[in-house]
Scaffold this active site. Structure first.
Site, PDB file in Angstrom:
ATOM      1  N   CYS A  82       0.839  -1.202   0.000  1.00  0.00           N
ATOM      2  CA  CYS A  82       0.000   0.000   0.000  1.00  0.00           C
ATOM      3  C   CYS A  82       0.877   1.257   0.000  1.00  0.00           C
ATOM      4  O   CYS A  82       1.577   1.529   0.971  1.00  0.00           O
ATOM      5  CB  CYS A  82      -0.906  -0.032   1.227  1.00  0.00           C
ATOM      6  SG  CYS A  82      -1.783   1.505   1.559  1.00  0.00           S
ATOM      7  N   CYS A  85       0.019   3.698   2.796  1.00  0.00           N
ATOM      8  CA  CYS A  85       0.543   3.221   4.083  1.00  0.00           C
ATOM      9  C   CYS A  85       2.027   3.542   4.184  1.00  0.00           C
ATOM     10  O   CYS A  85       2.512   3.983   5.231  1.00  0.00           O
ATOM     11  CB  CYS A  85       0.338   1.716   4.225  1.00  0.00           C
ATOM     12  SG  CYS A  85      -1.383   1.182   4.127  1.00  0.00           S
TER      13      CYS A  85
END
Length: 199
Positions: A82, A85
């Site tokens: 991600c 993230c």
């Protein structure tokens, strides 16, 4: 022509030395450029790569402890792939250090099937997905997607002070719903086709 030969012979070794010097210099420049490229690549990988997320997850509070130690909790659902993230990893790492004494930080990797019950319970359908839990371990609010550091910090300040979180989607208690409609009674005559008129 004989006079030109000594001059030609004299310039040829000088030109050869210049050519060799240029080649050595160019080779050294290329070698330094390759070395710098490798160092830069490795530095960027360790700074924002999945490694820092894994390290943070290893240092995070285990879920069982967070739910029972009486401190509020920020639970993050994440994945190593991600990019949001990864982009938030540095800021969250600094916030974890700042709030280490007053807030549990839990990280749950959505790619690990161990956390499937939590993914379903908190309806995680995008990452990063943050769940703010009160001191009693119950969900107060959620936030989905990349969050700026000032927003996360304001939410954490409110979480510690037991105040409503300013930048989240609230999730509180709901009233139970009972439909006021009664179930229809069975008809004796199959030809009535659901008529409600009594004779």
């Amino acid at each position: 022509m004989a006079a030109n030969l000594p001059d030609s012979a004299a310039t040829s070794p000088q030109k050869s030395e210049t050519t060799n010097g240029t080649r050595i210099r160019n080779f050294l420049i290329a070698l330094v450029a390759i070395a710098l490229s490798v160092v830069l690549f490795l530095a960027l990988q360790t700074k924002t790569g999945a490694t820092s997320l894994d390290t943070q997850a290893e240092e995070a509070t285990p879920l069982e402890i967070a739910l029972s130690n009486g401190k509020p909790t920020l639970m993050e659902f994440y994945a190593n792939w991600c990019t949001s993230c990864q982009a938030m990893a540095k800021d969250l790492g600094e916030l974890k250090q700042q709030y280490a004494d007053s807030v549990n930080f839990v990280m749950l990797n959505v790619d690990n099937s161990k956390w499937l019950p939590e993914v379903l319970n908190y309806r995680v359908d995008g990452i990063p997905h943050f769940v703010f839990l009160g001191q009693d371990g119950k969900a107060i609010a959620q936030a989905i997607g990349e969050q700026p550091r000032p927003v996360m910090q304001a939410n954490l300040d409110a979480l510690v002070a037991s105040l409503p979180l300013p930048y989240t989607q609230g999730s509180g208690q709901v009233s139970s719903f009972e439909a006021p409609v009664s179930t229809p009674q069975a008809q004796d005559d199959p030809r009535s086709h659901g008529t409600q008129v009594k004779q």
